[in-house]
Design a protein around this motif. Structure first.
Motif, PDB file in Angstrom:
ATOM      1  N   LEU A 199     -67.277 -18.149  82.960  1.00  0.00           N
ATOM      2  CA  LEU A 199     -68.484 -17.722  81.876  1.00  0.00           C
ATOM      3  C   LEU A 199     -68.169 -17.243  80.745  1.00  0.00           C
ATOM      4  O   LEU A 199     -66.641 -17.149  80.717  1.00  0.00           O
ATOM      5  CB  LEU A 199     -69.559 -16.738  83.027  1.00  0.00           C
ATOM      6  N   ASP A 200     -69.437 -17.536  80.444  1.00  0.00           N
ATOM      7  CA  ASP A 200     -69.037 -16.552  78.820  1.00  0.00           C
ATOM      8  C   ASP A 200     -70.292 -16.747  78.099  1.00  0.00           C
ATOM      9  O   ASP A 200     -71.138 -17.713  78.052  1.00  0.00           O
ATOM     10  CB  ASP A 200     -68.200 -17.442  77.420  1.00  0.00           C
ATOM     11  N   GLN A 201     -70.704 -15.616  78.140  1.00  0.00           N
ATOM     12  CA  GLN A 201     -72.120 -15.255  77.248  1.00  0.00           C
ATOM     13  C   GLN A 201     -72.075 -16.484  75.643  1.00  0.00           C
ATOM     14  O   GLN A 201     -73.269 -15.806  75.211  1.00  0.00           O
ATOM     15  CB  GLN A 201     -72.291 -13.843  76.825  1.00  0.00           C
ATOM     16  N   ASN A 253     -73.966 -17.737  80.452  1.00  0.00           N
ATOM     17  CA  ASN A 253     -73.829 -17.082  81.170  1.00  0.00           C
ATOM     18  C   ASN A 253     -73.658 -15.171  80.501  1.00  0.00           C
ATOM     19  O   ASN A 253     -72.242 -15.229  80.430  1.00  0.00           O
ATOM     20  CB  ASN A 253     -74.958 -17.205  82.335  1.00  0.00           C
ATOM     21  N   ASN A 254     -74.411 -14.128  80.794  1.00  0.00           N
ATOM     22  CA  ASN A 254     -73.380 -12.710  80.713  1.00  0.00           C
ATOM     23  C   ASN A 254     -73.115 -12.646  82.611  1.00  0.00           C
ATOM     24  O   ASN A 254     -73.534 -12.887  83.311  1.00  0.00           O
ATOM     25  CB  ASN A 254     -74.637 -12.020  80.530  1.00  0.00           C
ATOM     26  N   PHE A 255     -72.022 -11.686  82.602  1.00  0.00           N
ATOM     27  CA  PHE A 255     -70.596 -11.593  83.465  1.00  0.00           C
ATOM     28  C   PHE A 255     -72.213 -10.517  84.476  1.00  0.00           C
ATOM     29  O   PHE A 255     -71.144 -10.556  85.519  1.00  0.00           O
ATOM     30  CB  PHE A 255     -69.402 -11.220  83.394  1.00  0.00           C
ATOM     31  N   ILE A 256     -73.245 -10.422  84.247  1.00  0.00           N
ATOM     32  CA  ILE A 256     -73.696  -9.354  85.128  1.00  0.00           C
ATOM     33  C   ILE A 256     -73.939 -10.010  86.015  1.00  0.00           C
ATOM     34  O   ILE A 256     -74.827  -9.314  87.060  1.00  0.00           O
ATOM     35  CB  ILE A 256     -74.419  -8.509  83.401  1.00  0.00           C
ATOM     36  N   GLY A 309     -63.700 -17.582  76.883  1.00  0.00           N
ATOM     37  CA  GLY A 309     -62.935 -16.908  75.968  1.00  0.00           C
ATOM     38  C   GLY A 309     -62.179 -18.695  75.349  1.00  0.00           C
ATOM     39  O   GLY A 309     -62.849 -19.349  75.072  1.00  0.00           O
ATOM     40  N   GLY A 310     -60.967 -18.469  75.011  1.00  0.00           N
ATOM     41  CA  GLY A 310     -60.143 -19.265  74.635  1.00  0.00           C
ATOM     42  C   GLY A 310     -59.845 -20.479  75.641  1.00  0.00           C
ATOM     43  O   GLY A 310     -59.055 -21.398  75.460  1.00  0.00           O
ATOM     44  N   GLY A 311     -60.209 -19.768  77.260  1.00  0.00           N
ATOM     45  CA  GLY A 311     -60.318 -20.744  77.940  1.00  0.00           C
ATOM     46  C   GLY A 311     -58.070 -20.867  78.691  1.00  0.00           C
ATOM     47  O   GLY A 311     -57.977 -21.308  79.575  1.00  0.00           O
ATOM     48  N   GLY A 312     -57.804 -20.026  77.720  1.00  0.00           N
ATOM     49  CA  GLY A 312     -56.616 -19.481  78.168  1.00  0.00           C
ATOM     50  C   GLY A 312     -55.634 -19.444  79.778  1.00  0.00           C
ATOM     51  O   GLY A 312     -55.259 -19.557  80.561  1.00  0.00           O
ATOM     52  N   HIS A 313     -56.909 -18.417  80.170  1.00  0.00           N
ATOM     53  CA  HIS A 313     -56.766 -17.524  81.408  1.00  0.00           C
ATOM     54  C   HIS A 313     -57.110 -19.213  82.586  1.00  0.00           C
ATOM     55  O   HIS A 313     -56.156 -19.221  83.367  1.00  0.00           O
ATOM     56  CB  HIS A 313     -57.292 -16.758  81.386  1.00  0.00           C
ATOM     57  N   SER A 314     -58.007 -19.624  82.321  1.00  0.00           N
ATOM     58  CA  SER A 314     -58.986 -20.418  83.095  1.00  0.00           C
ATOM     59  C   SER A 314     -57.679 -21.433  83.992  1.00  0.00           C
ATOM     60  O   SER A 314     -57.558 -21.878  84.500  1.00  0.00           O
ATOM     61  CB  SER A 314     -60.018 -20.940  82.658  1.00  0.00           C
ATOM     62  N   ALA A 325     -61.602 -10.452  84.594  1.00  0.00           N
ATOM     63  CA  ALA A 325     -62.417 -10.391  83.408  1.00  0.00           C
ATOM     64  C   ALA A 325     -60.990  -9.468  82.144  1.00  0.00           C
ATOM     65  O   ALA A 325     -60.418  -8.904  82.251  1.00  0.00           O
ATOM     66  CB  ALA A 325     -63.780  -9.145  83.232  1.00  0.00           C
ATOM     67  N   ASP A 326     -60.965 -10.787  81.213  1.00  0.00           N
ATOM     68  CA  ASP A 326     -60.608 -10.251  80.291  1.00  0.00           C
ATOM     69  C   ASP A 326     -61.613  -9.184  78.622  1.00  0.00           C
ATOM     70  O   ASP A 326     -61.452 -11.022  78.628  1.00  0.00           O
ATOM     71  CB  ASP A 326     -59.332 -11.609  79.785  1.00  0.00           C
ATOM     72  N   LEU A 327     -61.235  -8.165  78.701  1.00  0.00           N
ATOM     73  CA  LEU A 327     -62.927  -8.021  78.224  1.00  0.00           C
ATOM     74  C   LEU A 327     -62.952  -7.824  76.765  1.00  0.00           C
ATOM     75  O   LEU A 327     -61.441  -8.481  75.969  1.00  0.00           O
ATOM     76  CB  LEU A 327     -63.115  -6.662  78.772  1.00  0.00           C
ATOM     77  N   LYS A 378     -54.849 -16.472  71.823  1.00  0.00           N
ATOM     78  CA  LYS A 378     -53.688 -16.537  72.626  1.00  0.00           C
ATOM     79  C   LYS A 378     -54.077 -15.431  73.402  1.00  0.00           C
ATOM     80  O   LYS A 378     -54.463 -14.090  73.165  1.00  0.00           O
ATOM     81  CB  LYS A 378     -52.685 -15.255  71.256  1.00  0.00           C
ATOM     82  N   SER A 379     -54.317 -15.891  75.133  1.00  0.00           N
ATOM     83  CA  SER A 379     -54.036 -14.916  76.091  1.00  0.00           C
ATOM     84  C   SER A 379     -53.569 -14.185  76.372  1.00  0.00           C
ATOM     85  O   SER A 379     -52.154 -13.839  76.051  1.00  0.00           O
ATOM     86  CB  SER A 379     -54.470 -16.126  77.314  1.00  0.00           C
ATOM     87  N   VAL A 380     -53.475 -13.890  76.824  1.00  0.00           N
ATOM     88  CA  VAL A 380     -53.232 -11.337  77.387  1.00  0.00           C
ATOM     89  C   VAL A 380     -52.849 -11.482  78.218  1.00  0.00           C
ATOM     90  O   VAL A 380     -53.381 -11.962  79.488  1.00  0.00           O
ATOM     91  CB  VAL A 380     -53.748 -10.930  75.999  1.00  0.00           C
ATOM     92  N   LEU A 420     -61.324 -16.758  68.099  1.00  0.00           N
ATOM     93  CA  LEU A 420     -62.053 -17.276  67.691  1.00  0.00           C
ATOM     94  C   LEU A 420     -63.226 -16.440  68.034  1.00  0.00           C
ATOM     95  O   LEU A 420     -64.262 -17.434  66.202  1.00  0.00           O
ATOM     96  CB  LEU A 420     -62.373 -18.306  69.147  1.00  0.00           C
ATOM     97  N   GLN A 421     -63.733 -15.636  68.188  1.00  0.00           N
ATOM     98  CA  GLN A 421     -64.666 -14.774  67.139  1.00  0.00           C
ATOM     99  C   GLN A 421     -64.103 -13.989  66.277  1.00  0.00           C
ATOM    100  O   GLN A 421     -65.139 -14.228  65.003  1.00  0.00           O
ATOM    101  CB  GLN A 421     -65.907 -13.625  68.422  1.00  0.00           C
ATOM    102  N   ILE A 422     -63.414 -12.416  66.234  1.00  0.00           N
ATOM    103  CA  ILE A 422     -63.448 -12.180  65.267  1.00  0.00           C
ATOM    104  C   ILE A 422     -63.302 -13.088  63.832  1.00  0.00           C
ATOM    105  O   ILE A 422     -63.140 -12.175  62.841  1.00  0.00           O
ATOM    106  CB  ILE A 422     -61.863 -11.370  66.211  1.00  0.00           C
TER     107      ILE A 422
END
Ligand SMILES: C[S@@+](CC[C@H](N)C(=O)[O-])C[C@H]1O[C@@H](n2cnc3c(N)ncnc32)[C@H](O)[C@@H]1O
Length: 299
Positions: free
Chosen positions: A54-56, A76-79, A33-38, A98-100, A8-10, A105-107
């Motif tokens: 981007l997502d690593q 890729n990494n956002f750096i 991430g889950g693409g919600g903000h995009s 950036a939603d850090l 769930k996007s924040v 999905l990962q947790i």
């Protein structure tokens, strides 16, 4: 466009409404991430606009890809944001979000080893191709390195005690699972206190595994170079260490441990930090620690 993730996007409305100043512009979602903000950004943009995401994490990219001609997603990494834009013949952009941190999905995936609620292998790599995992941190870091991790990233006053416990155990046998680690500590007091302790312990290890603090600092500097004057940056963070870095940079142009920039790159567009309202927290308890700061690139 589709959006299938269970993440769930924040603070979506608050971040996107303030981010978009040109509906035909080029935008960056640095943490797909889950693409919600995009998905929400694309909904606000016109046909001619572009969204670079981007997502690593390869899994997020595979599972949540959005079918849309305006959308370009990179593993890729956002750096490396400036390089990625250059390779795609883009010099400057109108907005960056950036939603850090990590996504649900990962947790919630036991194989990723992020959760202190699941018994799994200690891993915590956002980028599955990286060779440095939580097991390396716990079993191979020196006393001084571990102390730094728990003191700085976990803000533990008793970091030395934590290190001692880990050293005593790993001398006999490697610590390989989340429960191996959890069972080292007996936390007196309430369930809430226990929960907070393990959340901070795991957070500090995750920050080290993914080099999150250094990367955030460099990303903020890069962002100030790639935004058009008047363009905006929206940063959502989930703990005070990140929020402090973001606030300090937006307000004073200073990155902790780095030189002060000659001119102030940003102007904060809200004096106060934006937090989720009670309804959002009820619908998505994981949003409760989120803090959103938005700044505009100075002319
Ligand atoms: C909180 S989630 C983002 C959720 C997303 N905004 C959404 O609406 O679904 C953070 C995501 O950022 C990614 N991430 C974190 N740090 C990153 C970095 N330095 N470079 C690229 N991706 C990163 C993580 O892998 C994770 O998928």
């Amino acid at each position: 466009m589709n959006n299938q993730s269970h993440h769930k996007s924040v603070l979506t409305k608050e971040s996107i409404e303030n981010l978009i100043t040109d509906q035909n512009g080029i935008y960056v979602d640095a943490t797909f991430g889950g693409g919600g903000h995009s998905y929400a950004i694309l909904k606000k943009l016109n046909k001619k606009a572009t969204l670079i995401a981007l997502d690593q994490d390869k899994e997020s990219i595979k599972k949540n890809w959005i079918e849309d001609k305006r959308f370009h997603l990179f593993h890729n990494n956002f750096i490396h944001i400036r390089d990625i834009l250059n390779r795609n013949h883009i010099g400057k952009v109108s907005g960056i979000l950036a939603d850090l941190g990590i996504s649900s999905l990962q947790i919630d995936n036991p194989e990723r080893g992020f959760s202190n609620q699941l018994n799994c292998i200690l891993d915590m790599r956002m980028n599955q191709e990286s060779s440095y995992s939580a097991q390396n941190v716990i079993n191979e870091c020196s006393r001084e390195e571990l102390f730094h991790i728990f003191y700085e990233y976990g803000e533990f006053k008793n970091a030395k005690k934590i290190v001692d416990k880990i050293f005593k155990k790993r001398f006999k046998k490697n610590i390989t699972t989340t429960s191996d680690l959890i069972h080292l500590f007996f936390i007196k007091g309430s369930f809430k206190k226990r929960k907070k302790f393990f959340a901070r312990l795991f957070q500090s290890i995750r920050i080290e595994v993914n080099n999150e603090i250094n990367i955030l600092k460099n990303f903020l500097l890069e962002s100030s170079r790639i935004l058009f004057p008047g363009g905006r940056i929206a940063m959502i963070s989930y703990h005070s260490i990140e929020d402090r870095i973001i606030k300090y940079f937006f307000k004073k142009g200073i990155i902790i441990n780095k030189k002060k920039l000659k001119t102030l790159p940003f102007r904060m567009i809200h004096k106060k930090v934006i937090k989720p309202n009670i309804q959002e927290i009820i619908n998505n308890p994981r949003s409760r620690s989120a803090k959103l700061r938005i700044a505009e690139k100075n002319l």
